[in-house]
Enzyme design. Structure first.
Site, PDB file in Angstrom:
ATOM      1  N   GLU A 236       5.585  -3.388   1.094  1.00 48.44           N
ATOM      2  CA  GLU A 236       5.870  -2.927  -0.264  1.00 48.44           C
ATOM      3  C   GLU A 236       5.166  -1.595  -0.401  1.00 48.44           C
ATOM      4  O   GLU A 236       3.939  -1.533  -0.346  1.00 48.44           O
ATOM      5  CB  GLU A 236       5.364  -3.942  -1.284  1.00 48.44           C
TER       6      GLU A 236
ATOM      7  N   GLY B 250       0.834  -1.202   0.000  1.00 39.66           N
ATOM      8  CA  GLY B 250       0.000   0.000   0.000  1.00 39.66           C
ATOM      9  C   GLY B 250       0.862   1.243   0.000  1.00 39.66           C
ATOM     10  O   GLY B 250       1.968   1.251  -0.547  1.00 39.66           O
ATOM     11  N   SER B 251       0.354   2.299   0.648  1.00 44.06           N
ATOM     12  CA  SER B 251       1.013   3.600   0.556  1.00 44.06           C
ATOM     13  C   SER B 251       2.225   3.687   1.480  1.00 44.06           C
ATOM     14  O   SER B 251       2.322   2.980   2.497  1.00 44.06           O
ATOM     15  CB  SER B 251       0.021   4.701   0.921  1.00 44.06           C
TER      16      SER B 251
ATOM     17  N   CYS C 279       2.091  -0.522  -8.946  1.00 39.72           N
ATOM     18  CA  CYS C 279       3.283  -0.097  -8.208  1.00 39.72           C
ATOM     19  C   CYS C 279       4.495  -0.039  -9.130  1.00 39.72           C
ATOM     20  O   CYS C 279       5.499   0.578  -8.798  1.00 39.72           O
ATOM     21  CB  CYS C 279       3.540  -1.034  -7.040  1.00 39.72           C
TER      22      CYS C 279
ATOM     23  N   GLY D 294       2.174   2.379   5.265  1.00 38.61           N
ATOM     24  CA  GLY D 294       3.168   1.319   5.475  1.00 38.61           C
ATOM     25  C   GLY D 294       4.193   1.717   6.521  1.00 38.61           C
ATOM     26  O   GLY D 294       4.574   0.915   7.373  1.00 38.61           O
TER      27      GLY D 294
HETATM   28  P1  NAP Z   1      -3.276   2.392   2.189  1.00 38.62           P
HETATM   29  O1  NAP Z   1      -3.962   3.661   2.526  1.00 38.62           O
HETATM   30  O2  NAP Z   1      -1.827   2.325   2.343  1.00 38.62           O
HETATM   31  O3  NAP Z   1      -3.980   1.243   3.057  1.00 38.62           O
HETATM   32  C1  NAP Z   1      -3.551  -0.097   2.963  1.00 38.62           C
HETATM   33  C2  NAP Z   1      -4.053  -0.880   4.149  1.00 38.62           C
HETATM   34  O4  NAP Z   1      -3.441  -0.405   5.339  1.00 38.62           O
HETATM   35  C3  NAP Z   1      -5.554  -0.813   4.375  1.00 38.62           C
HETATM   36  O5  NAP Z   1      -6.002  -2.076   4.803  1.00 38.62           O
HETATM   37  C4  NAP Z   1      -5.679   0.187   5.488  1.00 38.62           C
HETATM   38  O6  NAP Z   1      -6.800  -0.046   6.311  1.00 38.62           O
HETATM   39  C5  NAP Z   1      -4.449  -0.071   6.294  1.00 38.62           C
HETATM   40  N1  NAP Z   1      -4.021   1.120   7.018  1.00 38.62           N
HETATM   41  C6  NAP Z   1      -3.681   2.303   6.482  1.00 38.62           C
HETATM   42  N2  NAP Z   1      -3.291   3.151   7.452  1.00 38.62           N
HETATM   43  C7  NAP Z   1      -3.410   2.487   8.612  1.00 38.62           C
HETATM   44  C8  NAP Z   1      -3.170   2.819   9.976  1.00 38.62           C
HETATM   45  N3  NAP Z   1      -2.691   4.003  10.323  1.00 38.62           N
HETATM   46  N4  NAP Z   1      -3.409   1.874  10.906  1.00 38.62           N
HETATM   47  C9  NAP Z   1      -3.880   0.657  10.565  1.00 38.62           C
HETATM   48  N5  NAP Z   1      -4.126   0.293   9.306  1.00 38.62           N
HETATM   49  C10 NAP Z   1      -3.891   1.188   8.341  1.00 38.62           C
HETATM   50  O7  NAP Z   1      -3.485   1.953   0.706  1.00 38.62           O
HETATM   51  P2  NAP Z   1      -4.631   2.153  -0.390  1.00 38.62           P
HETATM   52  O8  NAP Z   1      -5.927   2.561   0.196  1.00 38.62           O
HETATM   53  O9  NAP Z   1      -4.631   0.937  -1.173  1.00 38.62           O
HETATM   54  O10 NAP Z   1      -4.094   3.257  -1.333  1.00 38.62           O
HETATM   55  C11 NAP Z   1      -3.679   4.502  -0.923  1.00 38.62           C
HETATM   56  C12 NAP Z   1      -2.413   4.809  -1.670  1.00 38.62           C
HETATM   57  O11 NAP Z   1      -1.472   3.729  -1.533  1.00 38.62           O
HETATM   58  C13 NAP Z   1      -2.559   4.937  -3.149  1.00 38.62           C
HETATM   59  O12 NAP Z   1      -3.042   6.175  -3.528  1.00 38.62           O
HETATM   60  C14 NAP Z   1      -1.152   4.662  -3.595  1.00 38.62           C
HETATM   61  O13 NAP Z   1      -0.384   5.821  -3.481  1.00 38.62           O
HETATM   62  C15 NAP Z   1      -0.624   3.646  -2.653  1.00 38.62           C
HETATM   63  N6  NAP Z   1      -0.611   2.247  -3.143  1.00 38.62           N
HETATM   64  C16 NAP Z   1       0.571   1.679  -3.420  1.00 38.62           C
HETATM   65  C17 NAP Z   1       0.616   0.369  -3.849  1.00 38.62           C
HETATM   66  C18 NAP Z   1       1.921  -0.314  -4.139  1.00 38.62           C
HETATM   67  O14 NAP Z   1       1.905  -1.406  -4.660  1.00 38.62           O
HETATM   68  N7  NAP Z   1       3.047   0.268  -3.782  1.00 38.62           N
HETATM   69  C19 NAP Z   1      -0.546  -0.365  -4.000  1.00 38.62           C
HETATM   70  C20 NAP Z   1      -1.753   0.237  -3.688  1.00 38.62           C
HETATM   71  C21 NAP Z   1      -1.759   1.543  -3.247  1.00 38.62           C
HETATM   72  P3  NAP Z   1      -8.175   0.757   6.082  1.00 38.62           P
HETATM   73  O15 NAP Z   1      -8.312   0.885   4.657  1.00 38.62           O
HETATM   74  O16 NAP Z   1      -9.202  -0.099   6.737  1.00 38.62           O
HETATM   75  O17 NAP Z   1      -7.993   2.095   6.632  1.00 38.62           O
END
Ligand code: NAP
Length: 498
Positions: free
Chosen positions: A233, A209-210, A270, A214
């Protein structure tokens, strides 16, 4: 099966899931690798049987096209089957035997036998952008189960109904195939992810994720009384360097490949190329605007991702020295998003690298022009960790391409020559990782056969009698696997009296 989105998991249920995973841990780890392989194949079979139920829910929740989702599901089942092959082949155990050697210098050597063992229950945070391949039954789950670790899966809220359905399919398949109860469970809710991560029964975490989320979760994992490995990642820029020779000889091919690669899947990969380096005045640039304008608009995965994209794009476009070549906002309608092409030059990038070297998750990329090859190498040097780096070069440009490849070898997990970074093959030789901020664990991969290594821990047995050793380390090679015996690789039994 139900396909209605579940409510967040209750605290009581999270406790049951953690207790179940702990109970399952020893029994799952004790299965022969081949038996665990059968569990993985059973999950792959069940996903294929359930495809007609899963695919429409995935399409509705992610806006991804049917063909992409079908391909991704096939990739997911292939991944599970690949890990079954990894288990059968057995070298992943790194079984190593040094028999006792009283004549060894400087001191006599005892009988030493080393093997990898499962770390215990793993918490997996599913990704939003691959609802099958990096989600509930995705690569992290497959590699953790293959290693012998029960999985607690934190579902991504971007595809809640699909996560619940896939979770049911996986759990039922594991149970029907004889997997220990508690081997796999899905939990939902942002706080439940944190609660599980902080629980001492969880022994490792995988996350996609982000960078911000992360990093926050990595810090939380390190703050535990007992810190645990956190395989995150995160963000990646995936630069593409085009040499003067390649720009001159393959302008059309490079322009086509680049536009296709950065706009594929509405840029939500990604491995999307975030920057393309071109010699100033190259004819590649002339073609780009026209090609980008012809790309159809598409819907992003969800509003959260779209909002983050719009925000990051507007910050990037406002960086000193960045100009907008194609502005998607010109033709944008409703929830659909079109590609945006930005441009800058190397001095602007080097003046404020942090501002320009920021991942913009969506269909945007920056063309950066260089005046000479010194500028190109200086720009390459400005990058931090990335999942990939690509060089488009010609065989007669030896010195320059050597320098670029060496610079990027130190910064990227996968080096691509005259190709494109989107598309990550699930194979034995794949490495999908890289130095921070691409990942929090640069020694490991989240895709490919060696992803299993993240969830295994080495143990050496010293002087332990045969009958008390794990099967993989006994003199008789019960598992018929490749082992290193007294320094040499062999599948033979250890000869008596060695
Ligand atoms: P995200 O915001 O990073 O969330 C991923 C996971 O982590 C979700 O299950 C989220 O839970 C959890 N999470 C996030 N913050 C947390 C915290 N403070 N405490 C506990 N759990 C937490 O990812 P996303 O919604 O998929 O996308 C957001 C951004 O991530 C995108 O705009 C992009 O920039 C990036 N991304 C990168 C990749 C990659 O492969 N590198 C892939 C996808 C996305 P909840 O959703 O339940 O809050």
């Amino acid at each position: 099966m139900t396909d209605s989105p579940p409510l967040d998991t209750s605290i009581e249920r999270v406790e049951d899931v953690l207790a179940g995973a702990t109970d399952a841990s020893a029994r799952l780890g004790e299965l022969d690798p081949g038996e665990r392989g059968e569990l993985l194949v059973a999950v792959a079979d069940a996903l294929e049987v359930a495809a007609a139920d899963l695919l429409p829910v995935a399409a509705r929740e992610t806006h991804l096209p049917d063909r992409r989702l079908e391909g991704e599901l096939a990739r997911t089942t292939h991944q599970l089957r690949l890990f079954a092959e990894v288990l059968a082949e057995g070298s992943y155990l790194e079984a190593t035997i040094d028999t006792a050697d009283p004549r060894s210098v400087p001191t006599p050597r005892p009988d030493l036998r080393r093997v990898l063992v499962p770390v215990g229950p793993v918490l997996v945070f599913a990704a939003s952008n691959f609802p099958f391949a990096f989600s509930v039954a995705g690569g992290d789950t497959a590699s953790a189960l293959a290693a012998g670790c029960p999985v607690v899966l934190k579902a991504h809220p971007g595809h809640p109904g699909l996560s619940a359905l896939t979770g049911e399919v996986v759990t039922e398949a594991l149970t029907a195939a004889g997997g220990p109860e508690g081997t796999f469970a899905v939990v939902t809710g942002v706080d439940k992810g944190r609660i599980a991560l902080l629980d001492s029964r969880i022994r490792a975490v995988a996350f996609t994720g982000s960078l911000s989320a992360g990093r926050a979760l990595f810090d939380l994992a390190m703050s535990r009384e007992t810190p645990i490995p956190f395989y995150g990642e995160l963000g990646s820029l995936n630069p593409v360097f085009v040499t003067p020779g390649a720009a001159e000889r393959r302008a059309a091919e490079i322009a086509d490949g680049y536009v296709n690669s950065f706009t594929l899947g509405v840029g939500q990969f990604c491995t999307k190329p975030g920057l393309l380096f071109l010699p100033a005045g190259s004819s590649v640039l002339d073609r780009l605007a026209e090609l980008v304008r012809a790309v159809p608009y598409g819907e992003m995965l969800n509003d959260r991702i779209r909002r983050a994209y719009t925000r990051t794009l507007s910050d990037l476009a406002a960086v000193q020295g960045v100009r907008t070549v194609v502005d998607a906002a010109d033709g944008e309608e409703g929830p659909v998003v079109g590609p945006t092409l930005l441009a800058a030059d190397v001095p602007a990038l080097l003046a404020d690298p942090d501002a320009m070297l920021t991942e913009c998750f969506g269909p945007t990329s920056i063309v950066v022009e260089y005046e000479d090859t010194d500028q190109l190498v200086a720009a390459a040097d400005a990058f931090a960790g990335s999942l990939t780096a690509t060089v488009h070069g010609e065989p007669d440009e030896g010195g320059l391409v050597d320098e670029l490849l060496a610079t990027m070898r130190d910064r990227a997990g996968r080096i691509i020559w005259n190709g494109w970074p989107t598309g990550v093959a699930v194979a034995w030789a794949m490495h999908h990782g890289g130095p921070y901020p691409a990942t929090t664990a640069p020694l490991h991969t989240s895709v490919g056969a060696t992803a299993i290594r993240r969830f295994l821990r080495p143990v050496s047995y010293q002087g332990v009698p045969q009958q008390l050793l794990p099967k993989a380390l006994q003199d008789r090679n019960h598992l018929h696997i490749m082992r290193r015996v007294n320094g040499s690789l062999t599948t033979a039994d250890v000869p008596a009296g060695t």
